[in-house]
Motif scaffolding. Structure first.
Motif, PDB file in Angstrom:
ATOM      1  N   ASP A  12      -3.921   8.130  74.247  1.00  0.00           N
ATOM      2  CA  ASP A  12      -2.624   8.833  73.847  1.00  0.00           C
ATOM      3  C   ASP A  12      -2.101   8.645  72.581  1.00  0.00           C
ATOM      4  O   ASP A  12      -0.955   9.241  72.186  1.00  0.00           O
ATOM      5  N   ASP A  13      -2.143   7.229  72.093  1.00  0.00           N
ATOM      6  CA  ASP A  13      -1.485   6.827  71.026  1.00  0.00           C
ATOM      7  C   ASP A  13      -2.271   7.160  69.665  1.00  0.00           C
ATOM      8  O   ASP A  13      -3.374   6.677  69.605  1.00  0.00           O
ATOM      9  N   LEU A  14      -1.818   7.883  68.653  1.00  0.00           N
ATOM     10  CA  LEU A  14      -2.564   8.390  67.524  1.00  0.00           C
ATOM     11  C   LEU A  14      -2.738   7.145  66.672  1.00  0.00           C
ATOM     12  O   LEU A  14      -3.939   7.109  66.291  1.00  0.00           O
ATOM     13  N   ASP A  15      -1.947   6.156  66.668  1.00  0.00           N
ATOM     14  CA  ASP A  15      -2.141   5.031  65.726  1.00  0.00           C
ATOM     15  C   ASP A  15      -3.459   4.430  66.455  1.00  0.00           C
ATOM     16  O   ASP A  15      -4.090   3.616  65.633  1.00  0.00           O
ATOM     17  N   ALA A  16      -3.558   4.118  67.805  1.00  0.00           N
ATOM     18  CA  ALA A  16      -4.894   3.461  68.146  1.00  0.00           C
ATOM     19  C   ALA A  16      -6.139   4.357  67.763  1.00  0.00           C
ATOM     20  O   ALA A  16      -7.014   3.654  67.501  1.00  0.00           O
ATOM     21  N   GLU A  18      -6.538   6.194  65.202  1.00  0.00           N
ATOM     22  CA  GLU A  18      -7.010   6.161  63.748  1.00  0.00           C
ATOM     23  C   GLU A  18      -7.436   4.975  63.336  1.00  0.00           C
ATOM     24  O   GLU A  18      -8.373   4.756  62.561  1.00  0.00           O
ATOM     25  N   LEU A  19      -6.793   3.680  64.246  1.00  0.00           N
ATOM     26  CA  LEU A  19      -7.366   2.502  63.891  1.00  0.00           C
ATOM     27  C   LEU A  19      -8.881   2.416  64.255  1.00  0.00           C
ATOM     28  O   LEU A  19      -9.595   1.868  63.385  1.00  0.00           O
ATOM     29  N   LEU A  20      -9.237   2.961  65.630  1.00  0.00           N
ATOM     30  CA  LEU A  20     -10.596   2.688  66.072  1.00  0.00           C
ATOM     31  C   LEU A  20     -11.631   3.466  65.182  1.00  0.00           C
ATOM     32  O   LEU A  20     -12.522   3.289  64.776  1.00  0.00           O
ATOM     33  N   LEU A  22     -11.221   4.272  61.935  1.00  0.00           N
ATOM     34  CA  LEU A  22     -11.422   3.555  60.572  1.00  0.00           C
ATOM     35  C   LEU A  22     -12.305   2.336  60.952  1.00  0.00           C
ATOM     36  O   LEU A  22     -13.056   2.005  60.228  1.00  0.00           O
ATOM     37  N   GLN A  23     -11.965   1.489  61.898  1.00  0.00           N
ATOM     38  CA  GLN A  23     -12.938   0.501  62.144  1.00  0.00           C
ATOM     39  C   GLN A  23     -14.086   0.758  62.652  1.00  0.00           C
ATOM     40  O   GLN A  23     -15.147  -0.028  62.152  1.00  0.00           O
ATOM     41  N   ASP A  26     -16.446   2.196  59.937  1.00  0.00           N
ATOM     42  CA  ASP A  26     -16.859   1.015  58.937  1.00  0.00           C
ATOM     43  C   ASP A  26     -18.186   0.494  59.235  1.00  0.00           C
ATOM     44  O   ASP A  26     -18.821   0.001  58.310  1.00  0.00           O
ATOM     45  N   LYS A 109      -7.656  -4.115  75.190  1.00  0.00           N
ATOM     46  CA  LYS A 109      -7.262  -3.849  73.932  1.00  0.00           C
ATOM     47  C   LYS A 109      -6.639  -4.737  73.067  1.00  0.00           C
ATOM     48  O   LYS A 109      -6.561  -5.087  71.820  1.00  0.00           O
TER      49      LYS A 109
ATOM     50  N   LEU B 558      -3.580   1.801  57.264  1.00  0.00           N
ATOM     51  CA  LEU B 558      -2.821   2.227  58.312  1.00  0.00           C
ATOM     52  C   LEU B 558      -1.549   1.694  58.529  1.00  0.00           C
ATOM     53  O   LEU B 558      -0.664   2.192  59.319  1.00  0.00           O
ATOM     54  N   THR B 591       1.695   1.492  76.162  1.00  0.00           N
ATOM     55  CA  THR B 591       0.974   2.103  74.978  1.00  0.00           C
ATOM     56  C   THR B 591       1.091   1.282  73.897  1.00  0.00           C
ATOM     57  O   THR B 591       0.433   0.878  73.191  1.00  0.00           O
ATOM     58  N   GLY B 594      -0.810  -1.898  74.019  1.00  0.00           N
ATOM     59  CA  GLY B 594      -2.153  -1.905  73.813  1.00  0.00           C
ATOM     60  C   GLY B 594      -2.624  -1.786  72.314  1.00  0.00           C
ATOM     61  O   GLY B 594      -3.362  -2.181  71.466  1.00  0.00           O
ATOM     62  N   THR B 595      -1.807  -0.785  71.636  1.00  0.00           N
ATOM     63  CA  THR B 595      -2.154  -0.360  70.311  1.00  0.00           C
ATOM     64  C   THR B 595      -1.760  -1.420  69.461  1.00  0.00           C
ATOM     65  O   THR B 595      -2.725  -1.757  68.554  1.00  0.00           O
ATOM     66  N   MET B 598      -4.502  -4.117  69.462  1.00  0.00           N
ATOM     67  CA  MET B 598      -5.616  -3.553  68.759  1.00  0.00           C
ATOM     68  C   MET B 598      -5.452  -3.736  67.199  1.00  0.00           C
ATOM     69  O   MET B 598      -6.483  -4.240  66.594  1.00  0.00           O
ATOM     70  N   TYR B 599      -4.218  -3.596  66.799  1.00  0.00           N
ATOM     71  CA  TYR B 599      -3.931  -3.763  65.101  1.00  0.00           C
ATOM     72  C   TYR B 599      -3.770  -5.375  64.892  1.00  0.00           C
ATOM     73  O   TYR B 599      -4.046  -5.494  63.620  1.00  0.00           O
TER      74      TYR B 599
END
Lengths: 126, 646
Positions: A12-16, A18-20, A22-23, A26, A109, B558, B591, B594-595, B598-599
């Protein structure tokens, strides 16, 4: 090599997402499609027929495990391997939770992305 | 909070003269009998033959009591009672069941359905009237109570509002007084003039201290004080207290000493701000009431769980009969004391309330002429991380030459304030433009690039909240990087802070703003906005410093969006908390957690984990602090990429 591993990610999290994207992309042999809407999960996975579905467990509205169950119940998606991503547990807790070290099905995560890549590799190599 | 006063404001006397009784029974004979008994006792009587009719009837006329039959066609009496008791409008109206059902389980069900009483037929006329009278009496008292509670909450709200606006009104001119004294002190003055400046500056500062005391106390009394739980270095805290008071102590020839028992750990976990406040009050008192003597601070272990702080002075002492009294508001040993020594007499009240909030107790031992010793206990929680002594505060003002130039926008309707900030920024590389209200500011903002904005909140034409919202909207449509906006206001209440953050401000300064605070704030925000690749770190980032995060360089592109999204998410956290929507709060924290993990923002993720747990436990106080910590962390976090380090 040469064979692309195609992944659909539902988180549900867009940032998550986009990160995956990209990663994982790669790693040259992985391509990833994602949706942040749990309701899109089953139709999207049905359409994409990916090699692996990665599902976030805890999302508002739809629960990742429910999506997993829906995929298992659907003829065209039943054989797609599912990896769950969870913010619920720390890497240590996952280690304690998952007995099968060869094929972990839940990744925290909090784990480094290498763990996720390793899990993807172990699924595609079998 | 809105109170529905219309329901409870009906004058109680008028009610009592003529209560209305509603009789609900499907058999027409019973109501007739009841009606005649009740009318004979001067009650007004309404009747209804079934549940549906009753519900329609009470919409129009709310009775004071209901006599309810159980066995009726359609909805029975128990179900009707349950329905009424679920409705806020009717929940308080007493319901008495009158029925021939005399089995124990029926009676119990009647009470379980929310009934206030149960009368088995055939009934005794006197008993019935007595019971009706009793319940009406209780009902009247309940209504009166609710009315009084609403009144007192209203009064308390007015008091808080009054304090908020009073503090605002007084702080605004004080800002000019203290600020101008600072500016004047920096100009060429004769010895005599310098002395005059010192006097009016000291007077301004004492006035500010008094206002702060009053505000503190009202916040404590309103239950608005939130305590922190962070690691701190005790010896540093004690030295800072001694150093703050050293000027006053030297003037009065009082020696301040600190003794910490070797058993006491240097690193503690708790609320350093409140502890410092208590100590400054107690040591400050000691200095105030002592001449040519000493004030000694001792810290020792009281038990495994508690520390005992003692502050011992050699001053005038307090007579035994006044010792309990001095902890009360606005009380000093006698009114002569106030005239001679000054102060509001609030300091000790604040100390007593704060020690209580922190989980300790305060007491004193004193005799006139022999000095006083104040004792207080404080929970002993060792620090969780390795705490090192604080460095002496570096004065950012002296580092002006290190600061980059920056273009600053100040929005304030008060000309004195605008001039003061101009003067503050003289001899710095910063350039300042000003606007008198929000509307002018928005126009200016659209034409010119600013590195940072200082925004007064209350202005004519367009206030600071609206202006901030419009700035943010403009930045979004133009796809511009968010400019740091610092709210500038005389309100010292936390809720104003929340309101500015919601409007889109990044930070908050309370007037009167001191020159150093202002410059420090500017440099902090400018550093934060500096592109990380321009400032290659000279040393490896400190792993223990949670504000320094090392990330994989591959995800660099990002990060700006991640940070700005998480800043937005923080506002939603606050909204959920304010709406007491703990389910959403827990979900949102989950949420972000978790994010963040991950970052690679481990500390941020851990904070959210803690927040998620607080949300599940509905611990809003701690959750509120955590959200603040998360917000500050997102502002202060500095990022290094792993390829910069090699």
């Amino acid at each position: 090599m040469g064979q692309q591993t195609r992944i659909v990610l539902i988180d549900d999290d867009l940032d998550a997402c986009e990160l995956l994207k990209l990663q994982l992309e790669d790693e040259n042999d992985i391509s990833l499609t994602f949706s942040t809407n749990g309701d899109d999960a089953v139709p999207l996975i049905k359409k994409e027929q990916p090699d692996i579905a990665i599902l976030d467990i805890n999302m508002p509205g739809t629960h990742g495990v429910e999506i997993g169950a829906a995929l298992a119940a659907e003829e065209r998606t039943a054989s797609i391997p599912v990896l769950y991503l969870s913010g619920m547990v720390t890497p240590e807790e996952v280690a304690a939770l998952v007995n099968d070290e060869e094929k972990p099905s839940i990744i925290s995560k909090g784990s480094p992305v290498e763990d996720l890549i390793a899990a993807i590799r172990s699924i595609t190599s079998s | 909070m809105q109170f529905d006063v219309s329901v409870i404001n009906v004058p109680a006397m008028q009610e009592r003269l003529s209560h209305t009784v509603l009789v609900v029974d499907d058999n027409p004979v019973n109501p007739r009998l009841l009606t005649s008994i009740l009318r004979g006792a001067d009650y007004q009587v309404l009747t209804s033959g079934n549940a549906a009719e009753t519900l329609r009837l009470i919409e129009k006329q709310v009775p004071d009591i209901i006599l309810l039959d159980v066995m009726m066609p359609g909805m029975d009496g128990f179900s009707l009672c349950r329905k009424l008791k679920r409705d806020d409008k009717y929940v308080d109206i007493p319901v008495i069941f009158i029925t021939s059902l005399s089995q124990q389980e029926d009676i119990v069900e009647g009470f379980n359905a929310g009934g206030n009483d149960y009368i088995v037929k055939p009934f005794n006329r006197q008993e019935l009237l007595a019971r009706v009278r009793n319940h009406l009496h209780l009902y009247d008292m309940l209504k009166e109570n609710k009315r009084l509670i609403a009144l007192s909450e209203d009064a308390s709200r007015s008091k808080t509002e009054f304090l908020a606006s009073m503090s605002h009104e007084i702080r605004t001119p004080l800002n000019s007084i203290i600020g101008m004294a600072e500016v004047l002190n920096g100009t060429k003055l004769t010895e005599e003039q310098r002395d005059f400046v010192r006097i009016f500056r000291t007077a301004g500062e004492s006035l500010l201290a008094i206002i702060n005391d009053i505000l503190d106390l009202s916040k404590i009394e309103a239950g608005q004080t939130e305590s922190e739980n962070i690691d701190f270095h005790l010896p540093s805290l004690l030295s800072s207290v001694a150093s703050i008071l050293s000027v006053r102590a030297t003037e009065r020839n009082v020696d301040i000493s600190i003794t910490i028992h070797p058993d006491v750990p240097e690193g503690l976990r708790g609320d350093p701000t409140r502890l410092r406040q208590i100590l400054i009050n107690l040591v400050g008192n000691g200095v105030k009431f002592t001449e040519n003597g000493s004030v000694k601070i001792f810290v020792e272990k009281d038990s495994e769980m508690k520390l005992l702080f003692s502050v011992k002075d050699t001053g005038i002492g307090i007579p035994a009969d006044k010792q309990q009294l001095i902890f009360e508001s606005f009380t000093q040993a006698d009114s002569m004391t106030t005239r001679k020594y000054g102060g509001t007499g609030l300091g000790l009240t604040i100390c007593q309330k704060l020690t209580k909030i922190l989980g300790g107790e305060i007491s004193l031992s004193s005799a006139p002429g022999e000095g006083s010793t104040f004792f207080f206990t404080y929970p002993l929680n060792p620090a969780l991380t390795n705490v090192t002594p604080d460095n002496e505060e570096t004065e950012p003002a002296t580092q002006c030459e290190l600061l980059k130039d920056a273009h600053i926008l100040l929005v304030d309707d008060n000309e004195d304030n605008r001039n003061l900030l101009c003067l503050y920024l003289r001899n710095t590389p910063f350039t300042l433009e000003t606007a008198e209200n929000g509307r002018d500011a928005v126009e200016l903002f659209k034409k010119t690039h600013f590195d940072i904005v200082f925004m007064d909140l209350e202005m004519p034409i367009m206030d600071g909240y609206e202006a901030t919202r419009q700035f943010r909207k403009w930045e979004q449509t133009e796809k511009l990087v968010a400019t740091p906006i610092v709210a500038l206001t005389a309100h010292a209440f936390v809720r104003f802070k929340k309101k500015c953050m919601e409007a889109g401000c990044n930070d908050y300064l309370t007037k009167p703003v001191r020159r150093n605070t202002l410059i420090h704030c500017i440099s902090r925000h400018l550093q934060m906005n500096a592109a990380p690749d321009q400032d290659a770190p000279e040393t490896l980032p400190d792993k223990n410093d949670p504000t320094k995060v090392v990330l994989n360089h591959k995800i660099k592109k990002l990060i700006p969006r991640f940070l700005s999204n998480k800043r937005e998410d923080t506002k939603q956290l606050l909204q959920s908390l304010e709406a007491e929507d703990f389910d959403s709060l827990s979900q949102q924290a989950h949420t972000i957690k978790g994010t963040s993990w991950m970052y690679g923002f481990k500390y941020l993720g851990d904070l959210c984990l803690e927040l998620e747990q607080d949300a599940k436990a509905k611990n809003s106080k701690h959750a509120n602090q955590l959200i603040e910590t998360i917000r500050t962390h997102l502002e202060n976090v500095t990022i290094t990429y792993d390829d910069d380090l090699s």
